[in-house]
Write a protein that holds these residues in place. Structure first.
Motif, PDB file in Angstrom:
ATOM      1  N   LYS A 106       0.804  -1.227   0.000  1.00 36.38           N
ATOM      2  CA  LYS A 106       0.000   0.000   0.000  1.00 36.38           C
ATOM      3  C   LYS A 106       0.834   1.274   0.000  1.00 36.38           C
ATOM      4  N   SER A 107       2.109   1.179   0.359  1.00 42.59           N
ATOM      5  CA  SER A 107       2.933   2.378   0.563  1.00 42.59           C
ATOM      6  C   SER A 107       3.143   3.204  -0.695  1.00 42.59           C
ATOM      7  N   GLY A 108       3.095   2.582  -1.850  1.00 40.74           N
ATOM      8  CA  GLY A 108       3.410   3.307  -3.075  1.00 40.74           C
ATOM      9  C   GLY A 108       4.904   3.499  -3.272  1.00 40.74           C
ATOM     10  N   SER A 109       5.709   2.958  -2.379  1.00 35.50           N
ATOM     11  CA  SER A 109       7.165   3.119  -2.451  1.00 35.50           C
ATOM     12  C   SER A 109       7.830   2.127  -3.398  1.00 35.50           C
ATOM     13  N   TYR A 110       7.104   1.074  -3.770  1.00 38.88           N
ATOM     14  CA  TYR A 110       7.691  -0.002  -4.567  1.00 38.88           C
ATOM     15  C   TYR A 110       6.864  -0.245  -5.812  1.00 38.88           C
ATOM     16  N   GLN A 111       7.557  -0.484  -6.909  1.00 36.00           N
ATOM     17  CA  GLN A 111       6.874  -0.860  -8.142  1.00 36.00           C
ATOM     18  C   GLN A 111       6.611  -2.365  -8.181  1.00 36.00           C
ATOM     19  N   LEU A 112       7.433  -3.124  -7.429  1.00 37.83           N
ATOM     20  CA  LEU A 112       7.302  -4.571  -7.389  1.00 37.83           C
ATOM     21  C   LEU A 112       7.490  -5.040  -5.957  1.00 37.83           C
ATOM     22  N   VAL A 113       6.577  -5.866  -5.485  1.00 41.71           N
ATOM     23  CA  VAL A 113       6.710  -6.504  -4.172  1.00 41.71           C
ATOM     24  C   VAL A 113       6.709  -8.006  -4.405  1.00 41.71           C
ATOM     25  N   LYS A 121       0.670 -19.206  -6.265  1.00 46.18           N
ATOM     26  CA  LYS A 121       1.097 -18.246  -7.283  1.00 46.18           C
ATOM     27  C   LYS A 121       0.197 -17.007  -7.242  1.00 46.18           C
ATOM     28  N   ARG A 122       0.820 -15.860  -7.467  1.00 56.22           N
ATOM     29  CA  ARG A 122       0.054 -14.608  -7.493  1.00 56.22           C
ATOM     30  C   ARG A 122       0.792 -13.585  -8.346  1.00 56.22           C
ATOM     31  N   ILE A 123       0.080 -12.995  -9.265  1.00 56.38           N
ATOM     32  CA  ILE A 123       0.519 -11.793  -9.978  1.00 56.38           C
ATOM     33  C   ILE A 123      -0.683 -10.878  -9.957  1.00 56.38           C
ATOM     34  N   GLU A 124      -0.557  -9.772  -9.234  1.00 55.80           N
ATOM     35  CA  GLU A 124      -1.705  -8.874  -9.065  1.00 55.80           C
ATOM     36  C   GLU A 124      -1.230  -7.429  -9.032  1.00 55.80           C
ATOM     37  N   GLN A 125      -1.879  -6.600  -9.803  1.00 56.18           N
ATOM     38  CA  GLN A 125      -1.600  -5.178  -9.787  1.00 56.18           C
ATOM     39  C   GLN A 125      -2.438  -4.541  -8.689  1.00 56.18           C
ATOM     40  N   VAL A 126      -1.786  -3.905  -7.727  1.00 51.87           N
ATOM     41  CA  VAL A 126      -2.471  -3.210  -6.638  1.00 51.87           C
ATOM     42  C   VAL A 126      -2.029  -1.751  -6.713  1.00 51.87           C
ATOM     43  N   GLY A 127      -2.877  -0.908  -7.268  1.00 51.42           N
ATOM     44  CA  GLY A 127      -2.476   0.476  -7.503  1.00 51.42           C
ATOM     45  C   GLY A 127      -1.309   0.489  -8.475  1.00 51.42           C
ATOM     46  N   GLN A 128      -0.224   1.133  -8.084  1.00 43.51           N
ATOM     47  CA  GLN A 128       0.972   1.219  -8.922  1.00 43.51           C
ATOM     48  C   GLN A 128       1.961   0.095  -8.651  1.00 43.51           C
ATOM     49  N   THR A 129       1.583  -0.853  -7.800  1.00 44.36           N
ATOM     50  CA  THR A 129       2.503  -1.905  -7.362  1.00 44.36           C
ATOM     51  C   THR A 129       2.097  -3.262  -7.921  1.00 44.36           C
ATOM     52  N   LEU A 130       3.069  -3.952  -8.508  1.00 46.97           N
ATOM     53  CA  LEU A 130       2.856  -5.326  -8.944  1.00 46.97           C
ATOM     54  C   LEU A 130       3.251  -6.241  -7.796  1.00 46.97           C
ATOM     55  N   VAL A 131       2.320  -7.078  -7.359  1.00 48.49           N
ATOM     56  CA  VAL A 131       2.562  -8.022  -6.262  1.00 48.49           C
ATOM     57  C   VAL A 131       2.768  -9.398  -6.890  1.00 48.49           C
TER      58      VAL A 131
END
Length: 160
Positions: A106-113, A121-131
């Protein structure tokens, strides 16, 4: 730049060998291990790339792991890591600290977590962050890893 992502090896040497063969064929440039490493033998197998490690909830005695990581010239980040690759800010967490993981996302500090722990398995876009959770190399069916092209943030799972 091609980033390989693995997690939850739990000391499964043969499964890790299979992952190494796949990662070699994919010609990755760097590797991330999202915790539950299990044994120093796993670390020795991953010495072919610059590799970043975080500890997981099953890495109860991290001292031998830290020594093996240092001996391999790799990087230990403790329970949470922050790196920058190809201009992309990446957070690394095992995921057993769900609050810390949620805060990083949620921080918006990372483009990828990159995370592990769930063996799912998980690939999910959460705001500007790819999880991204690569799945697991132990207690998963099928065993899997992930590949991320940077800086594009194009990600995919690969079953072994």
């Amino acid at each position: 730049m091609r980033l390989g992502v693995i997690s939850d090896t739990h000391g499964a040497v043969e499964n890790t060998r299979a992952a190494v063969r796949m990662l070699e064929s994919l010609e990755i440039d760097a590797l991330v291990h999202c915790g539950d490493i299990g044994t120093p033998e796993v670390i020795a197998l991953l010495a072919g790339w610059p590799t970043h490690y975080v500890g997981g909830n099953c890495d109860n005695d991290p001292a031998p792991l830290r020594r093996a990581i240092a001996a391999a010239g790799q990087t230990w980040h403790g329970e949470f890591g922050e790196i920058e690759l190809a201009g992309v800010r990446v957070a690394l967490a095992h995921g057993h600290d769900s609050r810390r993981l949620a805060d990083a996302i949620k921080s918006g500090s990372y483009q990828l977590v990159c995370t592990g722990h769930t063996h799912q398995k998980r690939i999910e876009q959460v705001g500007q962050t790819l999880v991204l959770n690569p799945g697991a190399l132990y207690r998963a069916n099928p065993h899997s890893l992930a590949l991320v092209d940077l800086p594009e943030l194009s990600a995919m799972h690969i079953n072994l």
